[in-house]
Design an enzyme around this catalytic site. Structure first.
Site, PDB file in Angstrom:
ATOM      1  N   LYS A  30      79.102   2.836 -13.134  1.00  0.00           N
ATOM      2  CA  LYS A  30      78.737   2.293 -12.037  1.00  0.00           C
ATOM      3  C   LYS A  30      78.948   3.282 -10.779  1.00  0.00           C
ATOM      4  O   LYS A  30      78.812   2.990  -9.734  1.00  0.00           O
ATOM      5  CB  LYS A  30      79.056   0.814 -11.801  1.00  0.00           C
ATOM      6  N   CYS A  52      54.898  37.123 -15.982  1.00  0.00           N
ATOM      7  CA  CYS A  52      55.924  36.437 -17.087  1.00  0.00           C
ATOM      8  C   CYS A  52      56.041  37.558 -18.235  1.00  0.00           C
ATOM      9  O   CYS A  52      54.945  38.186 -18.700  1.00  0.00           O
ATOM     10  CB  CYS A  52      55.417  35.307 -17.675  1.00  0.00           C
ATOM     11  N   CYS A  55      54.682  36.512 -21.700  1.00  0.00           N
ATOM     12  CA  CYS A  55      53.169  36.227 -22.156  1.00  0.00           C
ATOM     13  C   CYS A  55      52.401  37.168 -22.901  1.00  0.00           C
ATOM     14  O   CYS A  55      53.079  38.353 -22.429  1.00  0.00           O
ATOM     15  CB  CYS A  55      52.591  36.016 -20.713  1.00  0.00           C
ATOM     16  N   HIS A 115      52.179  29.805 -22.015  1.00  0.00           N
ATOM     17  CA  HIS A 115      53.373  29.807 -20.828  1.00  0.00           C
ATOM     18  C   HIS A 115      53.597  28.197 -20.558  1.00  0.00           C
ATOM     19  O   HIS A 115      54.626  27.802 -20.008  1.00  0.00           O
ATOM     20  CB  HIS A 115      53.045  30.583 -19.859  1.00  0.00           C
ATOM     21  N   ASN A 155      68.044  27.789 -24.829  1.00  0.00           N
ATOM     22  CA  ASN A 155      68.731  27.177 -23.743  1.00  0.00           C
ATOM     23  C   ASN A 155      66.770  26.762 -22.843  1.00  0.00           C
ATOM     24  O   ASN A 155      66.157  27.628 -22.843  1.00  0.00           O
ATOM     25  CB  ASN A 155      69.021  28.239 -22.618  1.00  0.00           C
ATOM     26  N   SER A 163      66.384  32.080 -18.233  1.00  0.00           N
ATOM     27  CA  SER A 163      65.730  32.875 -17.101  1.00  0.00           C
ATOM     28  C   SER A 163      64.306  33.021 -17.328  1.00  0.00           C
ATOM     29  O   SER A 163      63.905  33.667 -16.183  1.00  0.00           O
ATOM     30  CB  SER A 163      66.603  34.203 -17.430  1.00  0.00           C
ATOM     31  N   HIS A 166      58.766  30.557 -19.954  1.00  0.00           N
ATOM     32  CA  HIS A 166      58.108  30.681 -20.835  1.00  0.00           C
ATOM     33  C   HIS A 166      58.737  30.085 -22.442  1.00  0.00           C
ATOM     34  O   HIS A 166      60.019  30.455 -22.524  1.00  0.00           O
ATOM     35  CB  HIS A 166      57.549  31.975 -21.329  1.00  0.00           C
ATOM     36  N   HIS A 168      60.703  29.813 -25.204  1.00  0.00           N
ATOM     37  CA  HIS A 168      61.347  30.692 -26.148  1.00  0.00           C
ATOM     38  C   HIS A 168      62.756  30.308 -26.454  1.00  0.00           C
ATOM     39  O   HIS A 168      63.486  29.407 -25.766  1.00  0.00           O
ATOM     40  CB  HIS A 168      61.485  32.068 -25.447  1.00  0.00           C
ATOM     41  N   GLN A 170      66.565  32.089 -28.690  1.00  0.00           N
ATOM     42  CA  GLN A 170      67.297  33.453 -29.067  1.00  0.00           C
ATOM     43  C   GLN A 170      67.924  33.178 -30.371  1.00  0.00           C
ATOM     44  O   GLN A 170      68.201  32.242 -30.862  1.00  0.00           O
ATOM     45  CB  GLN A 170      68.335  33.609 -27.899  1.00  0.00           C
ATOM     46  N   GLU A 184      84.409  24.308 -37.299  1.00  0.00           N
ATOM     47  CA  GLU A 184      83.376  23.691 -38.390  1.00  0.00           C
ATOM     48  C   GLU A 184      83.673  23.957 -39.767  1.00  0.00           C
ATOM     49  O   GLU A 184      83.815  23.081 -40.554  1.00  0.00           O
ATOM     50  CB  GLU A 184      82.151  23.619 -37.990  1.00  0.00           C
TER      51      GLU A 184
HETATM   52  O1  LIG Z   1      69.916  35.419 -22.287  1.00  0.00           O
HETATM   53  P1  LIG Z   1      69.510  34.830 -21.088  1.00  0.00           P
HETATM   54  O2  LIG Z   1      68.520  33.473 -21.156  1.00  0.00           O
HETATM   55  O3  LIG Z   1      69.128  35.749 -19.991  1.00  0.00           O
HETATM   56  O4  LIG Z   1      70.715  33.893 -20.614  1.00  0.00           O
HETATM   57  C1  LIG Z   1      70.960  32.720 -20.935  1.00  0.00           C
HETATM   58  O5  LIG Z   1      71.632  32.574 -22.015  1.00  0.00           O
HETATM   59  C2  LIG Z   1      72.691  33.186 -22.514  1.00  0.00           C
HETATM   60  C3  LIG Z   1      73.220  32.583 -23.859  1.00  0.00           C
HETATM   61  O6  LIG Z   1      73.605  31.328 -23.942  1.00  0.00           O
HETATM   62  C4  LIG Z   1      73.768  33.025 -21.488  1.00  0.00           C
HETATM   63  O7  LIG Z   1      74.892  34.030 -21.799  1.00  0.00           O
HETATM   64  C5  LIG Z   1      73.513  33.272 -19.964  1.00  0.00           C
HETATM   65  O8  LIG Z   1      74.519  32.777 -19.167  1.00  0.00           O
HETATM   66  C6  LIG Z   1      72.219  32.519 -19.691  1.00  0.00           C
HETATM   67  O9  LIG Z   1      71.749  32.702 -18.361  1.00  0.00           O
END
Ligand SMILES: O=P(O)(O)O[C@H]1O[C@H](CO)[C@@H](O)[C@H](O)[C@H]1O
Ligand SMILES: O=P(O)(O)O[C@H]1O[C@H](CO)[C@@H](O)[C@H](O)[C@H]1O
Lengths: 351, 351
Positions: A30, A52, A55, A115, A155, A163, A166, A168, A170, A184
């Site tokens: 609250k 972009c 794209c 996109h 992310n 960043s 689009h 994506h 990694q 783990e």
């Molecule tokens: O690789 P990108 O998308 O430019 O960057 C993003 O992901 C990375 C991996 O988690 C991080 O280290 C960066 O701080 C974040 O901005």
């Protein structure tokens, strides 16, 4: 008020996967908010954006021209945090300054040529193609002898440091097994040695019986808010079958993974009727370290920052950085909210 | 390019205080940024704000009226995450669902009656009063038998989840020793048992000899960027004398602490000519656990999020959450920049 109650009293919970604790303060939801408010991300993006760099047909930072791709694609990150040709070396000054070189490979995976889409808005068939691409990448990177761990992640959203909007994800593959995976591995190994079955098999059994932290399930996967969740709407996808990595999933399981991904991310978007930001990633066995890792059980974590609305997030700051993570709403409350949401995406609901 | 070089090649560094690793990617600082940009916080605030619940004479959330205070004050947090009357209890379902109740006390410390000041803008004499209030609070809370650890900290700036810009910090005191402190106790104890002196005495000696990570020093304290820093401009203040807690500082050391705090936070503000956000807090020995903790060496951590400017921060997201923390610029580069800055606050420089 005199007997201890997880839904009312401050307490700590143990993350059995890492051995670490989180502080839960259920009475604190609250609290008024006069602090930072996020500006909601743009609602509708165009399907193609000229500048972009992800794209189809556009030119990337290093001058490469993207193909006119029509399904998901992978390529080496132009700004890789890890490089394959780092020379070996280490530093150890009296056990006080300790460092070691780190080789690796970083890839970018575009989920779609469009996109304007994100995972929950993509067709099941197209999400399945992403699963297949993850599989192919994992296979390829696991065949590189110096690679010990392959971290597949996404992310999503500006607020998560993404960043480029689009869609994506990694992959960062490294020479050493990163810290979270060491934790783990240790916890799962201890459990497996003592009980002869995987920690997550036992945990999943208990959660399915209790029901209160389950978000969604299908034949092959369960999505739930873990008992020890740190982020307000944190979730985990666990495979019902105890497998060490994505490489072992059957064709039906790959479909099941696509389906549970669409289900969970759609509920997320529907929660605050916004493109729900998060960081998500798979955890699976290390490769090329000379071990079989029978203890490892594939799973995927979702760490979303939003707390109350599309614009108010949870801050993991002072106490959390210096002492240990803290949360206000309970995992049970979060799961109940996510469970109650429709699985049709709010943008498509009226259609 | 063929010999391993900490300033050029990706590597991991060990945090000797916690036993955890950070990934450093020095080559990556040229990465372009198309992602989220923060809006800089308001430049000048008024000295008194009618609806600020921390300004003198105003009414707080629970109806209490603040005194017309003229130096720093402390009071119980109206939205305490920890409460003193939590009933004892625990949960343990087959080692899978584990929780325990947690008693505690949360305090708010207003650094100044002035709404428009922050530590670097306050007079040395007034910062010294804050040090004295921390001391008095620590003494008072350490006398509560159930309190084992007392976390003194500050979240500064909206971006760090600070819910009110009035200059203030917090104290969260708990029944259990939080995780980060467990780690630091273990690492310091191991070192102390093996070498007969504190880990930070040995580390400080090495850093003073190397010089490249030192930011500032005075007779009693040193401010430096630790070798294993995670945040771009992370810093640590270490007392030259090996003491277990703030309670042991002499009068001259309390002055020295006020001075190094003003020095470091002024450099921070001058770095991007902005009110520099951070979370900061002291780490010191646990209390009331029946041990003397000769291994413990008082220090203070500063975790600031900004990376390139007042509006571009470092995101600890996907890889960082799932694998381990990652940084782009090196700690040595960060220290050199902070060391080169003037110690007169930019707002006062023209005056
Ligand atoms: O690789 P990108 O998308 O430019 O960057 C993003 O992901 C990375 C991996 O988690 C991080 O280290 C960066 O701080 C974040 O901005
Ligand atoms: O207590 P505050 O200032 O309202 O809250 C702030 O600091 C707390 C302790 O680090 C965090 O748990 C909160 O997320 C943050 O917004």
């Amino acid at each position: 008020e005199n007997t201890f109650d997880l839904t009312a009293h401050p307490h700590t919970r143990l993350n059995i996967l890492t051995g670490e604790w989180v502080l839960v303060s259920p009475h604190r939801s609250k609290r008024p908010w006069q602090g930072k408010v996020e500006s909601p991300a743009l609602v509708q993006r165009p399907a193609y954006v000229e500048d972009c760099y992800l794209c189809p047909g556009n030119t990337r930072a290093d001058g490469t021209k993207n193909a006119q791709y029509d399904g998901p694609i992978a390529f080496t990150n132009d700004f890789s945090a890890l490089l394959a040709d780092t020379p070996a070396g280490k530093v150890d000054e009296d056990e006080l300054l300790i460092a070691r070189s780190q080789k690796g490979i970083c890839r970018v995976i575009c989920f779609s040529p469009r996109h304007d889409l994100t995972l929950p808005e993509m067709d099941l068939r197209d999400i399945r193609k992403v699963v297949d691409l993850w599989h192919a990448q994992l296979e390829e990177l696991a065949a590189v002898p110096f690679i010990k761990y392959i971290q597949i992640f996404e992310n999503k959203g500006e607020i998560m440091g993404c960043s480029n909007p689009h869609p994506h994800g990694q992959i960062w593959a490294s020479e050493d097994v990163p810290m979270e995976l060491e934790k783990e591995t240790r916890q799962q190994r201890n459990y497996f040695q003592q009980h002869g079955r995987s920690l997550l098999t036992a945990y999943l059994e208990k959660e399915l019986k209790a029901g209160e932290r389950i978000i969604a399930e299908n034949e092959h996967f369960v999505a739930l808010v873990p008992f020890w969740a740190v982020w307000p709407y944190e979730a985990m996808i666990i495979s019902r079958r105890h497998v060490q990595s994505l490489l072992q999933f059957t064709d039906a399981e790959r479909d099941g993974l696509a389906a549970i991904l669409k289900d969970l991310t759609t509920r997320y978007d529907n929660l605050f009727e916004t493109s729900f930001p998060y960081s998500a990633g798979m955890h699976q066995m290390p490769f090329n370290d000379g071990e079989d890792h029978p203890e490892w059980h594939w799973h995927m974590h979702f760490y979303p920052p939003l707390l109350r609305s599309a614009t108010v997030k949870k801050f993991m700051v002072g106490y959390e950085m210096l002492a240990h993570p803290q949360r206000d709403i309970t995992p049970e409350f979060a799961a109940a909210r996510l469970r109650a949401l429709p699985v049709v995406h709010y943008k498509q609901a009226g259609v």
